[in-house]
Design an enzyme around this catalytic site. Sequence first.
Site, mmCIF file in Angstrom:
data_model
loop_
_atom_site.group_PDB
_atom_site.id
_atom_site.type_symbol
_atom_site.label_atom_id
_atom_site.label_comp_id
_atom_site.label_asym_id
_atom_site.label_seq_id
_atom_site.Cartn_x
_atom_site.Cartn_y
_atom_site.Cartn_z
ATOM 1 N N THR A 1 -7.012 -7.330 9.995
ATOM 2 C CA THR A 1 -6.793 -8.992 9.597
ATOM 3 C C THR A 1 -5.246 -9.487 9.722
ATOM 4 O O THR A 1 -5.673 -10.291 9.240
ATOM 5 C CB THR A 1 -7.215 -9.247 7.985
ATOM 6 O OG1 THR A 1 -6.445 -8.504 7.130
ATOM 7 C CG2 THR A 1 -8.137 -8.313 7.864
ATOM 8 N N GLY A 2 -4.680 -8.598 10.226
ATOM 9 C CA GLY A 2 -3.452 -9.621 10.528
ATOM 10 C C GLY A 2 -2.568 -9.920 11.772
ATOM 11 O O GLY A 2 -4.001 -10.776 12.438
ATOM 12 N N ILE B 1 1.020 -1.398 0.061
ATOM 13 C CA ILE B 1 0.120 0.347 0.084
ATOM 14 C C ILE B 1 0.874 0.991 0.151
ATOM 15 O O ILE B 1 0.154 2.407 -0.388
ATOM 16 C CB ILE B 1 -1.080 0.051 1.343
ATOM 17 C CG1 ILE B 1 -2.236 1.340 0.829
ATOM 18 C CG2 ILE B 1 -0.313 0.318 2.507
ATOM 19 C CD1 ILE B 1 -3.286 0.903 1.840
ATOM 20 N N ASP C 1 1.614 -0.880 9.301
ATOM 21 C CA ASP C 1 1.830 0.676 10.248
ATOM 22 C C ASP C 1 3.233 0.873 10.207
ATOM 23 O O ASP C 1 3.477 1.642 9.856
ATOM 24 C CB ASP C 1 1.542 0.004 11.063
ATOM 25 C CG ASP C 1 1.088 1.512 12.063
ATOM 26 O OD1 ASP C 1 1.626 2.388 11.991
ATOM 27 O OD2 ASP C 1 0.702 1.171 13.651
#
Length: 173
Positions: free
Chosen positions: A117-118, A10, A33
């Site tokens: 979802t991680g 991303i 992140d």
Amino acid sequence: MTLFALRADITTLPVEAIVNAANSSLLGGGGVDGAIHRAAGPDLLHECRLLGGCKTGQAKLTQGYRLPARYIIHTVGPVWRGGEQGEPALLASCYRNSLQLAAAHGVRTLAFPGISTGIYGYPVSAAAEIAIAVSQAFLSTATQAMDITFCCFSAQDLAIYQRLLQGGEPATP
Ligand code: AR6
């Protein structure tokens, strides 16, 4: 239809804003992140320190610094605890608040990772259904058009989004 799915890092996407799956400190972490903080550079952390954290389900905006994206929208997803602890509503709130913040800043191209979802363990299919449903509802009432990209990190995740988006071809933003 202005919802797309593609497989990418991303931090490389040439969109106006990307969403970060942050934690409530907003001071960085692992996963997407960590990748966003590394790619944006240390000025991002300086701005994040001024924000006073972020509650689960909420969203806060910073500049994108060294990213191609102008803005980063930091949202804090719920930790998956089996699905009966309010996780679906909190995840929906992440998407809704991120979309509203983007629209308030005139963003017309936005990319989401698979929030929660991680490391936070939210099942991908269930999370993708919420991501798509909230985005469709938002677009149906939005006053300005927005291209929304679901940025998947794995081929499996992309296949799930493509199935839910009815087999639409992934498109570059
Ligand atoms: N580009 C796109 N997607 C990515 C990238 C990337 N560069 N890297 C990972 N993903 P996660 P969470 C995917 O764990 O579950 C952090 O430590 C990944 O495959 O990043 O919301 C925060 O500080 C998965 O599909 O976020 C929090 O403490 C998705 O991004 C915690 O993790 C989200 O995985 C948040 O956990």
